[in-house]
Design a protein around this motif. Structure first.
Motif, PDB file in Angstrom:
ATOM      1  N   GLY A 627     -20.030   2.018  11.857  1.00 44.43           N
ATOM      2  CA  GLY A 627     -20.862   0.943  12.372  1.00 44.43           C
ATOM      3  C   GLY A 627     -20.747  -0.352  11.590  1.00 44.43           C
ATOM      4  N   ASN A 628     -20.023  -0.349  10.471  1.00 41.70           N
ATOM      5  CA  ASN A 628     -19.767  -1.581   9.721  1.00 41.70           C
ATOM      6  C   ASN A 628     -18.271  -1.765   9.552  1.00 41.70           C
ATOM      7  N   GLU A 629     -17.813  -2.956   9.809  1.00 37.05           N
ATOM      8  CA  GLU A 629     -16.395  -3.230  10.001  1.00 37.05           C
ATOM      9  C   GLU A 629     -15.468  -2.995   8.806  1.00 37.05           C
ATOM     10  N   PRO A 630     -15.911  -3.097   7.553  1.00 35.54           N
ATOM     11  CA  PRO A 630     -14.951  -2.891   6.466  1.00 35.54           C
ATOM     12  C   PRO A 630     -14.265  -1.533   6.482  1.00 35.54           C
ATOM     13  N   SER A 631     -14.789  -0.586   7.254  1.00 41.48           N
ATOM     14  CA  SER A 631     -14.184   0.745   7.331  1.00 41.48           C
ATOM     15  C   SER A 631     -13.253   0.926   8.529  1.00 41.48           C
ATOM     16  N   HIS A 632     -13.101  -0.081   9.351  1.00 45.20           N
ATOM     17  CA  HIS A 632     -12.414   0.137  10.621  1.00 45.20           C
ATOM     18  C   HIS A 632     -10.935   0.494  10.487  1.00 45.20           C
ATOM     19  N   HIS A 633     -10.321   0.128   9.382  1.00 47.97           N
ATOM     20  CA  HIS A 633      -8.907   0.468   9.190  1.00 47.97           C
ATOM     21  C   HIS A 633      -8.722   1.804   8.465  1.00 47.97           C
ATOM     22  N   VAL A 634      -9.817   2.367   7.947  1.00 47.93           N
ATOM     23  CA  VAL A 634      -9.725   3.455   6.965  1.00 47.93           C
ATOM     24  C   VAL A 634      -9.036   4.698   7.513  1.00 47.93           C
ATOM     25  N   ALA A 635      -9.363   5.110   8.735  1.00 46.52           N
ATOM     26  CA  ALA A 635      -8.764   6.340   9.269  1.00 46.52           C
ATOM     27  C   ALA A 635      -7.250   6.225   9.378  1.00 46.52           C
ATOM     28  N   TYR A 636      -6.756   5.001   9.506  1.00 48.28           N
ATOM     29  CA  TYR A 636      -5.308   4.799   9.641  1.00 48.28           C
ATOM     30  C   TYR A 636      -4.582   4.836   8.300  1.00 48.28           C
ATOM     31  N   LEU A 637      -5.309   4.875   7.184  1.00 44.54           N
ATOM     32  CA  LEU A 637      -4.668   4.883   5.870  1.00 44.54           C
ATOM     33  C   LEU A 637      -3.870   6.149   5.604  1.00 44.54           C
ATOM     34  N   TYR A 638      -4.229   7.261   6.266  1.00 44.58           N
ATOM     35  CA  TYR A 638      -3.451   8.492   6.079  1.00 44.58           C
ATOM     36  C   TYR A 638      -1.977   8.292   6.444  1.00 44.58           C
ATOM     37  N   ASN A 639      -1.689   7.295   7.291  1.00 38.82           N
ATOM     38  CA  ASN A 639      -0.302   7.048   7.685  1.00 38.82           C
ATOM     39  C   ASN A 639       0.591   6.714   6.493  1.00 38.82           C
ATOM     40  N   TRP A 640      -0.001   6.281   5.400  1.00 39.62           N
ATOM     41  CA  TRP A 640       0.778   5.915   4.217  1.00 39.62           C
ATOM     42  C   TRP A 640       0.795   7.051   3.186  1.00 39.62           C
ATOM     43  N   THR A 641       0.335   8.232   3.600  1.00 36.67           N
ATOM     44  CA  THR A 641       0.328   9.409   2.733  1.00 36.67           C
ATOM     45  C   THR A 641       1.261  10.474   3.318  1.00 36.67           C
ATOM     46  N   ASP A 642       1.267  11.633   2.701  1.00 41.12           N
ATOM     47  CA  ASP A 642       2.083  12.729   3.228  1.00 41.12           C
ATOM     48  C   ASP A 642       1.347  13.535   4.294  1.00 41.12           C
TER      49      ASP A 642
END
Length: 765
Positions: A627-642
């Protein structure tokens, strides 16, 4: 019918296949549910508006004062859009609203029809009959794109409304009565506090027309809004009542304070009324035009947009305008999925709002009257929210509007005494709300993606000047020290992190334009996010001017910890411009994945929801705050992991939990369309991780298929094989028949048109 279609095809040069497709195309307006988000903290409104319209004609279900018992009234926050679904009464219908914001304001020019003895006080919800408000039932309420209808039970009046861009159109069906009234309340407004209304003026031109204006010093500190109001039937009498604390003197001044059938009145607190005799089922219609410039401008807007009295035509025209916009993305899926998707599309195209008269005039930031040259002027820029996904969405499906919005921002810059781009602007005012200078993200995203029919070098100059403005919110210290010190501001860490992203965006703009010196300066500044990371604690945290980290620190708290609308646990992941660098900074792949996992799975203690009366569990999964925008990209960060499959898993978990086609179906403020833009991108299967980059991160599509209109007759087609609620993992992707390697797709590939196919499974690779 076939002959007509053939004739149309020949006349317009369109192919028959395009005409046939349009003829059989499903009506999309039926899936728009403006009632979504009107309960709890969605802060949307259910009323009528056209795409990006200047008028938002919607009911108010309560009036809330700034103070209660001498203290700040937290209920003000509940009524940011003027309407709460659980309320039982309607106070009236006003013409301006924010959609999904976390700040209460607007609600200008409230109109309420009544019958019986005249009541000029709105009364209270707990005392039926105490004022002009009326009970209502959702069973007798219809909320659709550009149409709202409700029965006002206490007065047996059917209220209907629709709009054009600058005109609200009311239609009230009355019972038989010799005491029918229409009240115009110029005192009413959302977020009322003492002295918000500076001045109002009303002038009755004849027995069916009046004009006037209202000046307020709310969130926009110097705001004037002008109106013209016309009735379909002459009123038999009218009157005013002034509620100013300072009453008019007797004697000479007294004759200028007449209330019954007097042609004009001015003051701070005024209500007007207009009397009619009505037959059973008689309709009284009202056209109410707005202008940011003048009363004459309001009259001209009315004459240009709704010259007649055909309510159904205005409704139909507005709904066709919505159909044209919704048609830019067509999806396949069940009814619930379509209602979610097209309501999200609707919410993304309410704001920003057009802010100029039909002749192109508008009031600028300098409070002078300006006239646009070759662009449409817009306002309502909630940039801390919308730079993330809303404007990147516009660069795909609304490129011309987005370019005009940037031209509006550049005009704001020219009119600004500080020479700054907008931060959070509305109605020719800068509100200086939230963190960062995110206008630069919009400029960069448009330039990097090739949607820049404006002076790109001037845009870069404006961005650089804004980012070097040493006196604003710690920028001087940020430039000298590489971070904003804790002593400077209570949101020092947020500012540092968001400035660093904005600086990266400026660097991308400079690189595109061949400005190497500017690129070098700002790409270096973009690494400043590292300066507020405490490796020992494992979090971003407040740093003192002497270079040490503040001792007292709680990474789960949102209060006085250096962050705005978030806690350290969330903001530690805020470096969307440099995921690789962030992962390295935080200890590498394994530790980073563990940190990400904990964000979604932890149980946030109740005490953190009791820190303020505003915080609820809306929009929160574990400690992930959707519900707060600073987290909106967070779920996509796994793309830069294994473990990129965890991005796919998280996205498909978030979508149904945070978005439903119900009144409480938004997990937090929609924030002028950002929450909805996240839904649209994520449903399609990709997301703008860092606007200013020409690539999108791959997620997990929830639609069965989609066709995106990308301009010049081209479409970008998405097909999803083996789609299902459990088949959330992407096995492979092809683009135009060839394997798409990696976990991103370029803006260029989307805008060229073509075919993207996802193969899904219930097992990750």
């Amino acid at each position: 019918m076939i002959k007509k279609l053939l004739a149309a095809a020949l006349a317009t040069g369109c192919g028959l296949s395009a005409i046939a497709q349009k003829a059989t195309h499903e009506n999309l307006v039926q899936y728009v549910k403006p009632i979504v988000g009107t309960a709890r903290m969605g802060h949307t409104y259910p009323g009528a508006t056209v795409p990006f319209g200047m008028v938002q004609l919607s009911p108010e279900t309560d009036t809330v004062s700034y103070e209660r018992d001498g203290k700040y009234n937290p209920k003000v926050y509940e009524y940011c859009a003027g309407y709460q679904y659980e309320d039982k009464t309607i106070v009236g219908f006003s013409h301006t609203h924010f959609s999904g914001t976390g700040h209460s304001d607007l609600g200008d020019f409230l109109i309420m029809p009544t019958v019986g003895p005249l009541k000029l006080n709105p009364g209270t919800a707990d005392k039926p009959g105490s004022g002009y408000r009326s009970a209502f039932s959702h069973a007798n309420e219809v909320s659709a794109a550009n149409y709202y209808k409700v029965k006002l039970d206490d007065n047996n009046i059917l209220a209907e409304m629709t709009t054009s861009t600058r005109v609200g159109f009311h239609q009230y069906t009355f019972p038989k009565s010799d005491q029918s009234h229409i009240i115009l309340d110029l005192m009413a407004g959302i977020y009322n506090y003492p002295d918000k209304t500076v001045w109002t003026y009303v002038k009755v031109l004849n027995d069916s027309t009046l004009v006037g204006y209202r000046q307020t010093n709310g969130w926009a500190r110097t705001r004037s809004l002008y109106f013209a109001m016309s009735f379909s039937k002459p009123f038999i009498s009218h009157g005013f009542k002034k509620y100013d604390k300072r009453q008019a003197y007797n004697g000479f001044w007294g004759k200028f304070n007449q209330s019954k059938n007097f042609p004009e009145i001015a003051g701070k607190q005024i209500r007007a009324y207009f009397d009619f005799k009505t037959a059973e089922g008689e309709k009284i219609k009202i056209k109410f035009a707005l202008s940011p410039v003048s009363m004459d401008g309001a009259v001209a807007n009315m004459q240009a947009e709704i010259p007649g009295w055909d309510f159904d035509k205005v409704k139909k025209d507005g709904q066709q305008a919505w159909e044209n916009e919704l048609d830019k993305i067509t999806i396949a899926g069940n009814k619930e999925k379509k209602e979610n998707f097209y309501t999200a599309m609707y919410h993304t195209m309410i704001n920003p709002t057009i802010y100029m008269d039909v002749d192109g005039q508008y009031k600028g930031l300098d409070q002078n009257i300006h006239k646009t040259e070759g662009f449409t002027n817009y306002t309502t820029f909630s940039l801390w929210d919308t730079y993330r996904a809303l404007h990147p969405l516009f660069n795909i499906i609304q490129p011309q509007r987005n370019a005009d919005m940037i031209k509006s921002m550049l005009a704001h810059y020219d009119q600004s005494p500080e020479k700054m781009l907008p931060v959070w602007s509305n109605s020719g005012n800068e509100n200086w709300c939230m963190s960062g200078y995110h206008s630069v993200s919009l400029l960069a995203d448009a330039i990097v993606k090739g949607n820049a029919p404006f002076d790109a070098n001037k845009a870069l100059e404006a961005a650089v000047t804004t980012a070097r403005h040493r006196s604003y919110e710690g920028i001087g210290e940020y430039m000298d020290m590489g971070y904003v010190p804790d002593e400077k501001t209570g949101v020092s860490v947020s500012n540092t992190l968001e400035y660093a992203y904005d600086d990266w965006a400026i660097a991308q703009m400079a690189k595109k334009l061949g400005k190497t010196d500017i690129y070098n300066e700002f790409i270096k500044r973009s690494e400043n996010y590292k300066n507020v990371y405490d490796a020992k604690a494992g979090f971003m945290r407040p740093k003192l001017a002497n270079g040490t980290f503040r001792t007292k620190f709680d990474p789960l708290s949102t209060i006085n910890e250096g962050f705005i609308e978030g806690n350290s646990w969330n903001y530690t992941l805020f470096a969307p411009q440099d995921p690789e660098g962030l992962i390295k900074l935080m200890g590498g792949n394994k530790r980073f994945v563990g940190y990400l996992d904990s964000l979604f799975t932890m149980n946030l203690p109740d005490k953190y929801f009791a820190e303020t009366e505003d915080i609820t569990r809306d929009g929160i999964i574990g400690n992930y705050v959707h519900g707060n925008e600073p987290s909106h990209h967070v779920a996509y960060l796994y793309n830069w992991t294994d473990k990129p499959w965890k991005t796919q898993e998280r996205i498909r978990m978030i979508l149904p939990r945070m978005y439903k086609p119900t009144s409480d179906g938004l997990g937090g403020n929609d924030d002028t369309g950002q929450m909805s833009a996240w839904y649209i991108f994520s449903s399609l299967g990709f997301y703008p991780m860092a606007p200013g980059s020409p690539v999108y991160a791959i997620g997990s599509p929830s639609v069965n298929s989609a066709v995106v209109q990308v301009g010049n007759g081209k479409t970008f087609n998405i097909a999803v094989k083996n789609q299902g609620d459990k088949n959330v993992y992407v096995q492979k992707i092809t683009l135009n028949g060839k394997p798409l390697n990696g976990l991103s797709i370029s803006h260029e590939d989307i805008m060229k048109g073509g075919d993207m196919v996802f193969w899904m499974s219930n097992k990750h690779r």
